[in-house]
Design a protein around this motif. Structure first.
Motif, PDB file in Angstrom:
ATOM      1  N   GLU A  72     -26.170  -6.902 -42.035  1.00  0.00           N
ATOM      2  CA  GLU A  72     -26.967  -5.679 -42.023  1.00  0.00           C
ATOM      3  C   GLU A  72     -26.273  -4.565 -42.794  1.00  0.00           C
ATOM      4  OE1 GLU A  72     -27.653  -4.796 -37.984  1.00  0.00           O
ATOM      5  OE2 GLU A  72     -29.062  -6.456 -37.662  1.00  0.00           O
ATOM      6  N   GLU A  73     -24.941  -4.452 -42.652  1.00  0.00           N
ATOM      7  CA  GLU A  73     -24.225  -3.423 -43.384  1.00  0.00           C
ATOM      8  C   GLU A  73     -24.279  -3.676 -44.889  1.00  0.00           C
ATOM      9  OE1 GLU A  73     -20.322  -3.343 -41.844  1.00  0.00           O
ATOM     10  OE2 GLU A  73     -20.903  -2.566 -39.869  1.00  0.00           O
ATOM     11  N   SER A  74     -24.151  -4.943 -45.290  1.00  0.00           N
ATOM     12  CA  SER A  74     -24.211  -5.247 -46.716  1.00  0.00           C
ATOM     13  C   SER A  74     -25.601  -4.974 -47.274  1.00  0.00           C
ATOM     14  CB  SER A  74     -23.824  -6.710 -46.951  1.00  0.00           C
ATOM     15  OG  SER A  74     -24.751  -7.579 -46.319  1.00  0.00           O
ATOM     16  N   GLU A  75     -26.660  -5.236 -46.466  1.00  0.00           N
ATOM     17  CA  GLU A  75     -28.008  -4.944 -46.933  1.00  0.00           C
ATOM     18  C   GLU A  75     -28.202  -3.451 -47.117  1.00  0.00           C
ATOM     19  OE1 GLU A  75     -30.647  -6.624 -44.153  1.00  0.00           O
ATOM     20  OE2 GLU A  75     -30.461  -8.669 -44.918  1.00  0.00           O
ATOM     21  N   LEU A  76     -27.670  -2.641 -46.197  1.00  0.00           N
ATOM     22  CA  LEU A  76     -27.798  -1.201 -46.332  1.00  0.00           C
ATOM     23  C   LEU A  76     -27.045  -0.690 -47.552  1.00  0.00           C
ATOM     24  CD1 LEU A  76     -28.920   1.372 -45.141  1.00  0.00           C
ATOM     25  CD2 LEU A  76     -26.887   1.543 -43.692  1.00  0.00           C
ATOM     26  N   GLU A 120     -20.103   8.011 -39.704  1.00  0.00           N
ATOM     27  CA  GLU A 120     -20.901   6.835 -40.046  1.00  0.00           C
ATOM     28  C   GLU A 120     -22.336   6.919 -39.531  1.00  0.00           C
ATOM     29  OE1 GLU A 120     -20.703   1.945 -39.634  1.00  0.00           O
ATOM     30  OE2 GLU A 120     -19.163   3.224 -38.710  1.00  0.00           O
ATOM     31  N   PRO A 121     -22.605   7.349 -38.277  1.00  0.00           N
ATOM     32  CA  PRO A 121     -24.008   7.453 -37.849  1.00  0.00           C
ATOM     33  C   PRO A 121     -24.816   8.434 -38.679  1.00  0.00           C
ATOM     34  CG  PRO A 121     -22.533   7.499 -35.959  1.00  0.00           C
ATOM     35  CD  PRO A 121     -21.675   7.638 -37.166  1.00  0.00           C
ATOM     36  N   PHE A 122     -24.182   9.557 -39.090  1.00  0.00           N
ATOM     37  CA  PHE A 122     -24.905  10.533 -39.895  1.00  0.00           C
ATOM     38  C   PHE A 122     -25.182   9.995 -41.294  1.00  0.00           C
ATOM     39  CE2 PHE A 122     -22.375  12.828 -36.732  1.00  0.00           C
ATOM     40  CZ  PHE A 122     -23.352  13.619 -36.137  1.00  0.00           C
ATOM     41  N   ARG A 126     -28.844   9.463 -42.909  1.00  0.00           N
ATOM     42  CA  ARG A 126     -29.242   9.985 -44.220  1.00  0.00           C
ATOM     43  C   ARG A 126     -29.729   8.875 -45.136  1.00  0.00           C
ATOM     44  NH1 ARG A 126     -24.545  11.158 -48.172  1.00  0.00           N
ATOM     45  NH2 ARG A 126     -24.775   8.883 -48.111  1.00  0.00           N
ATOM     46  N   ASP A 127     -29.022   7.760 -45.167  1.00  0.00           N
ATOM     47  CA  ASP A 127     -29.425   6.658 -46.044  1.00  0.00           C
ATOM     48  C   ASP A 127     -30.774   6.082 -45.630  1.00  0.00           C
ATOM     49  OD1 ASP A 127     -27.057   7.018 -47.363  1.00  0.00           O
ATOM     50  OD2 ASP A 127     -25.995   5.407 -46.310  1.00  0.00           O
ATOM     51  N   GLY A 128     -31.035   6.031 -44.322  1.00  0.00           N
ATOM     52  CA  GLY A 128     -32.328   5.533 -43.876  1.00  0.00           C
ATOM     53  C   GLY A 128     -33.470   6.422 -44.302  1.00  0.00           C
ATOM     54  N   TRP A 129     -33.260   7.755 -44.214  1.00  0.00           N
ATOM     55  CA  TRP A 129     -34.303   8.680 -44.632  1.00  0.00           C
ATOM     56  C   TRP A 129     -34.509   8.645 -46.141  1.00  0.00           C
ATOM     57  CZ3 TRP A 129     -38.047  11.288 -42.354  1.00  0.00           C
ATOM     58  CH2 TRP A 129     -38.002  11.447 -40.967  1.00  0.00           C
ATOM     59  N   VAL A 130     -33.432   8.493 -46.893  1.00  0.00           N
ATOM     60  CA  VAL A 130     -33.568   8.397 -48.357  1.00  0.00           C
ATOM     61  C   VAL A 130     -34.344   7.136 -48.727  1.00  0.00           C
ATOM     62  CG1 VAL A 130     -32.279   8.075 -50.501  1.00  0.00           C
ATOM     63  CG2 VAL A 130     -31.522   9.776 -48.838  1.00  0.00           C
ATOM     64  N   ALA A 131     -34.035   6.026 -48.060  1.00  0.00           N
ATOM     65  CA  ALA A 131     -34.755   4.781 -48.333  1.00  0.00           C
ATOM     66  C   ALA A 131     -36.231   4.911 -47.951  1.00  0.00           C
ATOM     67  CB  ALA A 131     -34.105   3.625 -47.578  1.00  0.00           C
ATOM     68  N   TYR A 132     -36.507   5.581 -46.849  1.00  0.00           N
ATOM     69  CA  TYR A 132     -37.896   5.780 -46.423  1.00  0.00           C
ATOM     70  C   TYR A 132     -38.669   6.656 -47.398  1.00  0.00           C
ATOM     71  CZ  TYR A 132     -41.792   7.199 -43.382  1.00  0.00           C
ATOM     72  OH  TYR A 132     -43.029   7.459 -42.863  1.00  0.00           O
ATOM     73  N   TYR A 133     -38.003   7.686 -47.894  1.00  0.00           N
ATOM     74  CA  TYR A 133     -38.665   8.604 -48.833  1.00  0.00           C
ATOM     75  C   TYR A 133     -38.974   7.917 -50.156  1.00  0.00           C
ATOM     76  CZ  TYR A 133     -39.348  12.608 -51.923  1.00  0.00           C
ATOM     77  OH  TYR A 133     -39.857  13.495 -52.846  1.00  0.00           O
ATOM     78  N   ASN A 134     -38.143   6.982 -50.566  1.00  0.00           N
ATOM     79  CA  ASN A 134     -38.333   6.308 -51.845  1.00  0.00           C
ATOM     80  C   ASN A 134     -39.339   5.161 -51.785  1.00  0.00           C
ATOM     81  OD1 ASN A 134     -36.487   7.927 -53.263  1.00  0.00           O
ATOM     82  ND2 ASN A 134     -34.761   6.678 -52.579  1.00  0.00           N
TER      83      ASN A 134
END
Length: 409
Positions: A72-76, A120-122, A126-134
């Protein structure tokens, strides 16, 4: 996929028909204690069945046990690297990037400090929201989330307002069952529209149908019987209870004859006053035109609501690649719950029945904004073909379409 989503939703709506009717009748003709015991026992039994089904799914799908935290970490990390670059790398370059990421993982794990672990949680947030926005379905997902910012549903808020208007628990249970029936009709309409007009146009038609029905709710605010009065401060009652130490009002238990008198017969007569009560002591009858229009709009809007919900759900399933689905669905659920939380905060700020009409107008406005977002998504997806409703041709879909964008529009 369309039939599977619709079938699951029909099962959900069927339980919404049976559960309120059963509990409402038990609590009306029995006692609240019996109703609480029935709900508790049913939840315990349902929990055991749910865990048994999940265990069977886990046993029949061995691949569920192969996904580890490192994968999961590598996918992110691969997702972040892919979103930061404007151009998608070639297949060979992508393999090199994956190998580099996998090769640097052990070194990064050794060098992680306390500050990095705290951050790390923050960073993941942030990365999840960026991926969602894109995502190409970003506007569609946001449109669905905005529909959660509403009091026009059969939750505790609308139920409490209905009690202030003189409706009994038995009548409310029947109304909930009727809303579940219209929800099932929405799942049937979704499958039919999906085959006739395509997935994206189905969401557009469903949104128009839902908003048209909710106009009845907006009209009910100004009808006779509506308690709308903006001159009453919503904080007056709260401040009186907190700072002046006034006792909270108590509701005397009703006799069975009085409960029956507030049911359907009195609703037909336009009065909620018990038949055998003293006319001098009973309150003035409340006209039921406003509350009738309100629940008529809420129940009718379920057809478009559940059809729209299934549309956006399938868009997320078909247009998000497998490695990103967990992240995108997590962000989508967080947006749904955030808007749902905001509607509870809105009720806390205006808890009195006199302000409920204002909450209805705000809810209709948020639903309209959500469907405007979806209209923008549909316009960007289909362009000039948006209003050309025709049956999708499966032969016209190329076999070499990318795996992340396979929906038939």
């Amino acid at each position: 996929l369309t039939d599977m989503n619709a079938t699951i939703r029909r099962i959900d709506q069927l339980t919404n028909i049976l559960a309120p009717m059963a509990v409402g009748q038990i609590m009306t003709f029995g006692s609240p204690m019996i109703g609480c015991g029935f709900i508790s026992g049913w939840n315990l039994m349902s929990m055991c069945v749910e865990y048994l089904l999940l265990w069977k799914v886990y046993q029949k799908t061995p691949t569920l046990a192969l996904k580890s935290a490192k994968v999961e970490e590598s996918e992110l990390k691969q997702l972040n690297a892919k979103k930061e670059s404007d151009m998608k790398p070639a297949e060979g370059v992508q393999l090199i990037v994956e190998k580099d990421v996998a090769g640097f993982e052990p070194a990064q794990e050794k060098e992680v400090g306390c500050a990095a672990r705290i951050a790390e949680p923050f960073v993941t947030f942030r990365d999840g929201w960026v991926a969602y926005y894109n995502q190409p379905v970003f506007l569609a997902g946001m449109g669905l989330a905005f529909l959660y910012m509403t009091v026009l549903g059969f939750d505790c808020i609308t139920t409490g307002y209905a009690y202030t208007q003189g409706l009994s628990g038995s009548v409310l249970s029947l109304l909930m069952g009727a809303s579940a029936v219209t929800g099932i009709m929405g799942t049937v309409a979704f499958t039919w529209l999906r085959r006739r007009c395509g997935l994206v146009r189905t969401g557009l038609i469903s949104g128009v149908a839902q908003f048209a029905c909710l106009i009845l709710c907006a009209i009910s605010v100004f009808m006779p019987g509506s308690p709308l009065d903006l001159t009453v401060s919503p904080f007056a009652d709260i401040s009186a209870r907190l700072f002046e130490n006034e006792p909270l009002p108590t509701i005397a238990p009703l006799e069975p004859e009085m409960i029956l008198a507030t049911g359907v017969p009195n609703l037909l007569n336009g009065s909620t006053t018990p038949a055998n009560s003293d006319p001098e002591m009973s309150p003035e009858p409340v006209p039921l035109l406003s509350v009738s229009l309100l629940f008529a709009g809420v129940i009718a809007a379920r057809v478009g609501l559940w059809s729209f919900d299934l549309t956006v759900t399938q868009l997320l399933q078909e247009n998000v690649v497998e490695s990103e689905r967990g992240i995108i669905n997590g962000v989508q659920n967080s947006m749904n719950y955030l808007l749902d939380l905001l509607h509870f905060i809105m009720v806390i700020l205006a808890p009195n029945p006199e302000a409920f009409g204002l909450l209805v107008l705000i809810s209709v406005s948020f639903v309209a904004m959500g469907h405007i977002m979806y209209f923008r998504f549909a316009q960007k997806t289909l362009g000039k073909q948006l209003f050309v409703c025709r049956t999708p041709d499966p032969k016209a879909t190329p076999d070499s379409s990318p795996p992340g964008n396979t929906s038939t529009v």
